[in-house]
Write a protein that holds these residues in place. Structure first.
Motif, mmCIF file in Angstrom:
data_model
loop_
_atom_site.group_PDB
_atom_site.id
_atom_site.type_symbol
_atom_site.label_atom_id
_atom_site.label_comp_id
_atom_site.label_asym_id
_atom_site.label_seq_id
_atom_site.Cartn_x
_atom_site.Cartn_y
_atom_site.Cartn_z
ATOM 1 N N VAL A 21 0.832 -1.202 0.000
ATOM 2 C CA VAL A 21 0.000 0.000 0.000
ATOM 3 C C VAL A 21 0.866 1.250 0.000
ATOM 4 C CG1 VAL A 21 -1.637 1.361 1.328
ATOM 5 C CG2 VAL A 21 -1.989 -1.076 1.093
ATOM 6 N N GLU A 22 1.906 1.259 0.831
ATOM 7 C CA GLU A 22 2.773 2.437 0.886
ATOM 8 C C GLU A 22 3.459 2.672 -0.457
ATOM 9 O OE1 GLU A 22 6.567 4.324 3.379
ATOM 10 O OE2 GLU A 22 5.738 2.373 3.965
ATOM 11 N N LEU A 23 3.885 1.593 -1.119
ATOM 12 C CA LEU A 23 4.510 1.740 -2.436
ATOM 13 C C LEU A 23 3.524 2.325 -3.432
ATOM 14 C CD1 LEU A 23 6.855 1.315 -4.372
ATOM 15 C CD2 LEU A 23 6.073 -1.046 -4.700
ATOM 16 N N ALA A 24 2.287 1.868 -3.388
ATOM 17 C CA ALA A 24 1.263 2.392 -4.293
ATOM 18 C C ALA A 24 1.000 3.869 -4.014
ATOM 19 C CB ALA A 24 -0.025 1.592 -4.146
ATOM 20 N N GLN A 25 0.951 4.241 -2.740
ATOM 21 C CA GLN A 25 0.708 5.639 -2.379
ATOM 22 C C GLN A 25 1.848 6.537 -2.854
ATOM 23 O OE1 GLN A 25 0.082 4.942 1.891
ATOM 24 N NE2 GLN A 25 -2.010 5.697 1.666
ATOM 25 N N LEU A 26 3.083 6.083 -2.667
ATOM 26 C CA LEU A 26 4.230 6.887 -3.083
ATOM 27 C C LEU A 26 4.309 6.992 -4.605
ATOM 28 C CD1 LEU A 26 6.948 5.644 -0.554
ATOM 29 C CD2 LEU A 26 5.667 7.799 -0.502
ATOM 30 N N SER A 27 3.948 5.905 -5.304
ATOM 31 C CA SER A 27 3.938 5.934 -6.768
ATOM 32 C C SER A 27 2.917 6.954 -7.271
ATOM 33 C CB SER A 27 3.603 4.542 -7.322
ATOM 34 O OG SER A 27 4.576 3.605 -6.934
ATOM 35 N N TYR A 28 1.806 7.033 -6.553
ATOM 36 C CA TYR A 28 0.755 7.987 -6.920
ATOM 37 C C TYR A 28 1.187 9.419 -6.591
ATOM 38 C CZ TYR A 28 -3.832 10.282 -6.964
ATOM 39 O OH TYR A 28 -4.881 11.127 -7.220
ATOM 40 N N LEU A 29 1.903 9.587 -5.478
ATOM 41 C CA LEU A 29 2.288 10.925 -5.010
ATOM 42 C C LEU A 29 3.413 11.550 -5.833
ATOM 43 C CD1 LEU A 29 2.304 13.244 -2.869
ATOM 44 C CD2 LEU A 29 3.861 11.805 -1.521
ATOM 45 N N LEU A 30 4.398 10.738 -6.218
ATOM 46 C CA LEU A 30 5.622 11.281 -6.810
ATOM 47 C C LEU A 30 5.389 12.198 -8.010
ATOM 48 C CD1 LEU A 30 8.685 11.358 -6.593
ATOM 49 C CD2 LEU A 30 8.788 9.322 -8.038
ATOM 50 N N PRO A 31 4.660 11.798 -9.044
ATOM 51 C CA PRO A 31 4.472 12.712 -10.187
ATOM 52 C C PRO A 31 3.669 13.950 -9.826
ATOM 53 C CG PRO A 31 3.084 10.775 -10.425
ATOM 54 C CD PRO A 31 4.012 10.490 -9.284
ATOM 55 N N ARG A 32 2.785 13.847 -8.847
ATOM 56 C CA ARG A 32 1.993 15.002 -8.439
ATOM 57 C C ARG A 32 2.823 15.963 -7.611
ATOM 58 N NH1 ARG A 32 -0.484 10.804 -9.639
ATOM 59 N NH2 ARG A 32 -2.519 10.846 -10.655
ATOM 60 N N LEU A 33 3.768 15.442 -6.870
ATOM 61 C CA LEU A 33 4.702 16.292 -6.135
ATOM 62 C C LEU A 33 5.567 17.068 -7.107
ATOM 63 C CD1 LEU A 33 5.722 16.785 -3.152
ATOM 64 C CD2 LEU A 33 7.525 15.148 -3.686
ATOM 65 N N ARG A 34 5.980 16.418 -8.185
ATOM 66 C CA ARG A 34 6.806 17.070 -9.197
ATOM 67 C C ARG A 34 6.046 18.210 -9.861
ATOM 68 N NH1 ARG A 34 7.463 12.976 -12.365
ATOM 69 N NH2 ARG A 34 9.309 12.212 -11.268
ATOM 70 N N GLY A 35 4.795 17.955 -10.217
ATOM 71 C CA GLY A 35 4.004 18.986 -10.876
ATOM 72 C C GLY A 35 3.786 20.181 -9.987
ATOM 73 N N TRP A 36 3.563 19.950 -8.694
ATOM 74 C CA TRP A 36 3.351 21.056 -7.755
ATOM 75 C C TRP A 36 4.621 21.886 -7.611
ATOM 76 C CZ3 TRP A 36 5.513 21.807 -2.752
ATOM 77 C CH2 TRP A 36 4.912 22.844 -2.016
ATOM 78 N N GLY A 37 5.772 21.198 -7.552
ATOM 79 C CA GLY A 37 7.026 21.914 -7.387
ATOM 80 C C GLY A 37 7.355 22.783 -8.589
ATOM 81 N N GLU A 38 7.103 22.265 -9.789
ATOM 82 C CA GLU A 38 7.389 23.034 -10.996
ATOM 83 C C GLU A 38 6.475 24.246 -11.099
ATOM 84 O OE1 GLU A 38 6.949 20.089 -13.944
ATOM 85 O OE2 GLU A 38 8.953 19.230 -13.672
ATOM 86 N N ALA A 39 5.213 24.078 -10.698
ATOM 87 C CA ALA A 39 4.274 25.199 -10.734
ATOM 88 C C ALA A 39 4.721 26.289 -9.775
ATOM 89 C CB ALA A 39 2.862 24.716 -10.378
#
Length: 234
Positions: A21-39
């Motif tokens: 579950v934690e791996l799935a959550q982190l996989s889901y979070l990582l690209p969204r964290l990147r998009g937020w940081g670039e914005a």
């Protein structure tokens, strides 16, 4: 996807389940964290960027990069742990095959009644709830046919239409129990308004898992459950 992941996190009990579950959550979070940081980086400049001017590094960018690295490191560690647990399950399956013990996996849509069937056949006493994804950690029990032949029966994670890719990937090692089974008992909820859609959704994931194992699909026994609640739908 975020909601399903949250439900899975609440129901995870075993070390294996929690890691997946934690791996799935982190996989889901990582690209969204990147998009937020670039914005954030694009929005700041001039004084906000410490006088660097337009195009300067955003104040949150360094922290975002650090968070990304930590997440990737954690994901790598989780993948190693899951691989180790996967190897242990492979060893158990090999031992069962060596002893010529047939394996049966109960599969089906979430909340179709798989755990109730396992309890009825083996007295396993696993949690049964009228809720989505009540079963997250597979349970395997020994059982015997009326003529005395021993076999194993495994209760598996429930499926859902458009199952998020992160979940399929994270739970692949657990779902492989189905690909290695000698028989799939596919439980269908007769009281659902669209049982055919449930059957299709389950089979799509089973085919994906089977293809990743490069093996044959096990025989399938379709079992219609909850007919007492189906009414005229039955």
């Amino acid at each position: 996807t975020a909601l399903i992941l949250d439900i899975f996190a609440q129901h995870a009990r075993s070390r294996d389940g929690k890691a997946q579950v934690e791996l799935a959550q982190l996989s889901y979070l990582l690209p969204r964290l990147r998009g937020w940081g670039e914005a954030l980086s694009r929005q700041v400049g001039g004084r906000a960027a410490g006088g660097v001017g337009i195009g300067g590094r955003g104040p949150g960018e360094t922290k975002i990069e650090l968070d990304r690295r930590r997440i990737r490191n954690r994901m790598s560690k989780l993948r190693r742990e899951i691989a180790g647990m996967r190897q242990a399950r492979e060893t158990q399956r090999s031992e069962r095959r060596r002893r010529d013990v047939p394996s049966v996996a109960i599969v089906g849509y979430t909340n179709a009644g798989k755990s109730s069937l396992l309890n009825a056949l083996t007295g396993a006493g696993v949690l049964v709830e009228d809720a989505l994804f009540a079963t997250l950690d597979p349970t395997t029990r020994r059982a015997a046919t009326p003529d005395g032949r021993t076999y194993t029966l495994t209760d598996t994670v429930g499926f859902v239409r458009h199952l998020p890719h992160q979940l399929v990937e994270a739970f692949r090692s657990t779902l492989e129990e189905t690909a290695d089974a000698d028989l799939l008992v596919h439980v269908v909820d007769a009281s659902d308004a669209l049982p055919e859609d449930q059957i299709k959704a389950v089979r799509e994931v089973l085919v994906e898992i089977g293809e990743s194992r490069e093996g044959r699909m096990p025989a399938e026994l379709l079992v219609v459950n909850k007919t007492d609640a189906a009414g005229d739908l039955a």
